[in-house]
Design an enzyme around this catalytic site. Sequence first.
Site, PDB file in Angstrom:
ATOM      1  N   HIS A  62      63.043  46.814  89.809  1.00  0.00           N
ATOM      2  CA  HIS A  62      63.222  45.584  90.581  1.00  0.00           C
ATOM      3  C   HIS A  62      63.544  44.413  89.664  1.00  0.00           C
ATOM      4  CE1 HIS A  62      61.841  47.653  94.183  1.00  0.00           C
ATOM      5  NE2 HIS A  62      61.069  48.320  93.316  1.00  0.00           N
ATOM      6  N   GLY A 116      51.732  50.609  57.564  1.00  0.00           N
ATOM      7  CA  GLY A 116      51.026  49.909  58.641  1.00  0.00           C
ATOM      8  C   GLY A 116      51.392  50.408  60.024  1.00  0.00           C
ATOM      9  N   ARG A 117      52.698  50.599  60.278  1.00  0.00           N
ATOM     10  CA  ARG A 117      53.112  50.972  61.638  1.00  0.00           C
ATOM     11  C   ARG A 117      52.874  52.443  61.946  1.00  0.00           C
ATOM     12  NH1 ARG A 117      57.140  49.130  58.556  1.00  0.00           N
ATOM     13  NH2 ARG A 117      58.821  50.499  57.898  1.00  0.00           N
ATOM     14  N   GLU A 168      48.331  35.546  60.127  1.00  0.00           N
ATOM     15  CA  GLU A 168      47.831  35.487  61.506  1.00  0.00           C
ATOM     16  C   GLU A 168      46.425  36.080  61.610  1.00  0.00           C
ATOM     17  OE1 GLU A 168      50.732  36.650  60.501  1.00  0.00           O
ATOM     18  OE2 GLU A 168      52.346  36.325  61.959  1.00  0.00           O
ATOM     19  N   GLU A 205      61.361  48.226  62.930  1.00  0.00           N
ATOM     20  CA  GLU A 205      60.914  47.790  61.603  1.00  0.00           C
ATOM     21  C   GLU A 205      61.236  48.877  60.565  1.00  0.00           C
ATOM     22  OE1 GLU A 205      56.658  46.962  60.131  1.00  0.00           O
ATOM     23  OE2 GLU A 205      57.290  44.983  60.793  1.00  0.00           O
ATOM     24  N   LYS A 257      45.905  45.984  56.837  1.00  0.00           N
ATOM     25  CA  LYS A 257      46.114  46.842  55.662  1.00  0.00           C
ATOM     26  C   LYS A 257      45.992  46.004  54.385  1.00  0.00           C
ATOM     27  CE  LYS A 257      49.533  49.738  53.443  1.00  0.00           C
ATOM     28  NZ  LYS A 257      50.774  50.478  53.512  1.00  0.00           N
ATOM     29  N   LYS A 266      58.171  34.749  56.698  1.00  0.00           N
ATOM     30  CA  LYS A 266      56.769  34.477  56.306  1.00  0.00           C
ATOM     31  C   LYS A 266      56.731  33.405  55.227  1.00  0.00           C
ATOM     32  CE  LYS A 266      54.926  39.183  56.810  1.00  0.00           C
ATOM     33  NZ  LYS A 266      54.337  40.314  56.112  1.00  0.00           N
TER      34      LYS A 266
HETATM   35  O1  F6P Z   1      54.925  41.651  58.878  1.00  0.00           O
HETATM   36  C1  F6P Z   1      55.084  43.006  58.949  1.00  0.00           C
HETATM   37  C2  F6P Z   1      53.844  43.757  58.618  1.00  0.00           C
HETATM   38  O2  F6P Z   1      53.739  43.911  57.254  1.00  0.00           O
HETATM   39  C3  F6P Z   1      53.831  45.105  59.329  1.00  0.00           C
HETATM   40  O3  F6P Z   1      54.550  46.064  58.676  1.00  0.00           O
HETATM   41  C4  F6P Z   1      52.378  45.355  59.417  1.00  0.00           C
HETATM   42  O4  F6P Z   1      52.099  46.343  60.375  1.00  0.00           O
HETATM   43  C5  F6P Z   1      51.872  43.993  59.819  1.00  0.00           C
HETATM   44  O5  F6P Z   1      52.667  43.106  59.074  1.00  0.00           O
HETATM   45  C6  F6P Z   1      50.415  43.749  59.581  1.00  0.00           C
HETATM   46  O6  F6P Z   1      50.067  43.890  58.252  1.00  0.00           O
HETATM   47  P1  F6P Z   1      48.577  44.029  57.804  1.00  0.00           P
HETATM   48  O7  F6P Z   1      48.017  45.263  58.424  1.00  0.00           O
HETATM   49  O8  F6P Z   1      48.617  44.106  56.321  1.00  0.00           O
HETATM   50  O9  F6P Z   1      47.835  42.813  58.281  1.00  0.00           O
END
Ligand code: F6P
Length: 550
Positions: free
Chosen positions: A394, A277-278, A224, A363, A218, A522
């Site tokens: 199990h 995002g979620r 990452e 979240e 987003k 972060k």
């Molecule tokens: O670190 C949390 C977050 O902001 C989430 O809410 C989001 O889904 C994820 O990181 C990834 O963010 P982006 O889509 O901006 O890479």
Amino acid sequence: MMHESGLSPFDFKAAAERHGIQGHADRLNGIGLQALQSSNDRVSRWVLSPNDMGWRFDFTKQCMDGPAWQALVKLAEDAHWKKAVAAQFGGHAINATEGRAVLHMALRGDPEDDFQVGGDSVMEEVMETRDAFLGFADDVRNGDYVASDGGAFTHVVNIGIGGSDLGPVMVHEALAPVRIQDGAPLDVRFVSNVDPFHLDQALLGLDPKRTLVVIVSKTFTTQETMANARRALDWLGDRLGEESGRHLAAVTSNVSGAGQMGIAESRVFGFGNWVGGRFSLWGPVGLAIALGSGAAAFRSLLKGARAMDQHFKSADSEQNVPLRLALTEVWNVNFMGHQSRAVLPYAQALHRVPAYLQQAEMESNGKAVGRDGQPVSWSTHPVVWGEPGTNGQHAFHQLLHQGTEKCPVDFVAFREPMGGDADMHKLLLDNAVAQAEAFCVGKTQVQVAEEMASAGMAQAAIDSIAPHRTFAGGRPSTFMLGDRLDAFSIGALIAAFEHKIFLEGLFWNVFSYDQWGVELGKVLAKQLGADFASDSAKWTQGTEALRASI
Ligand code: F6P
């Protein structure tokens, strides 16, 4: 009075006291879940099967009765839940700390749905983007959009994390049984972790000439995702040189960020900041779902979710599935004192649903500051966890059956088999139903002793072993049974959970749509990267020693 965010602060504790909800919980704890099962209206009153949705939501094994439910509904009414729903669907900036509307429902809307942000309709833009990314997905699948050498793509690598991964991978996995039946031209892999092994593993055995890389973020700034994207770009560039551009697509709200990475505008699919995002899998973030399962399946996913949206908006408090889910959780957390919930899909294809819900729920509502800026004085979201059944049986079911803490359980299962073997599917369902029954009813020490005696065991052995073989029962569960696992049913189920999250946040008086709690870690990770050799004063002794040892 409505707050400018559309959601006024809510004093959960005062409302709970007003309606005597804890008194109902104490009363029902005295009666016990087992005894509640004998009432004549248990099924008619506690099972919801909304029309045309293909789902049966069974709350019969929750430790609740009519008067307790009525008290919870009064709490919901005090929170003006209907007005809050209208505020959300009306595009009010209910994500107040970020000043944003929350309209992921528009992504699954029909053209005639009148979703507006700031007075402007968003549906035209939604439909254009939907047609564009679904068209692209089918072009890749059909071989109309080809690789740089003119051949068809065979593999897709989706790079993203959090909401840019969990929703797409959860649905992609869920649709595996359908995909296997229908045949799928593309093998889709997902990379999220900054651990370089994740990308290495995903690329193992792949030919860059046949691989499309989709970068989903987003913000297009997530550490990452950017790190994985750069490595994937190098991997493509090393083998394909200038030609690698055709092998890249991006999904983002930050279209210029994707442009800076050199991704052609025609393959950058955008979405508005009114999509969290979620909650974003319903739009272009779901591109990997469409690449894997096709545009038609994706449209069906949207239809299922929209059906749940309509139900949520129109059903009254007695029939409303998201309201029932939300108030059941509030009941279990705040009045029954259960601080975790297990999600147990009895469907292997739903194996990422617990992980998906962990983000969506924790979240959103894992917060301790109220909408009035004050600390809340009640528990908010429980810990959510889970694994597919029967595997969990199990592993951790020992604790669920006999541990010191009661942990409410959500079962998810489907009537129709996911694979070809109906007998085995029956075995799966029998296990799910048996577990729910065992959690609820348990087995008394007298029953255990009788069984042991009739098996010929000596009284001394019975006396010493029977307590260990006894099940207290009284452990609550909800059983969600779908007719069949398909895109429509998954869409409806996930939308029900999304609305549950919204209502819970309303009742617990938290803002559900920000996630400030992820920021500190972060920032520190970035600082550690920059400062490794200097400024020891900033860090705790333990951290200093730890980083020196790395
Ligand atoms: O670190 C949390 C977050 O902001 C989430 O809410 C989001 O889904 C994820 O990181 C990834 O963010 P982006 O889509 O901006 O890479």
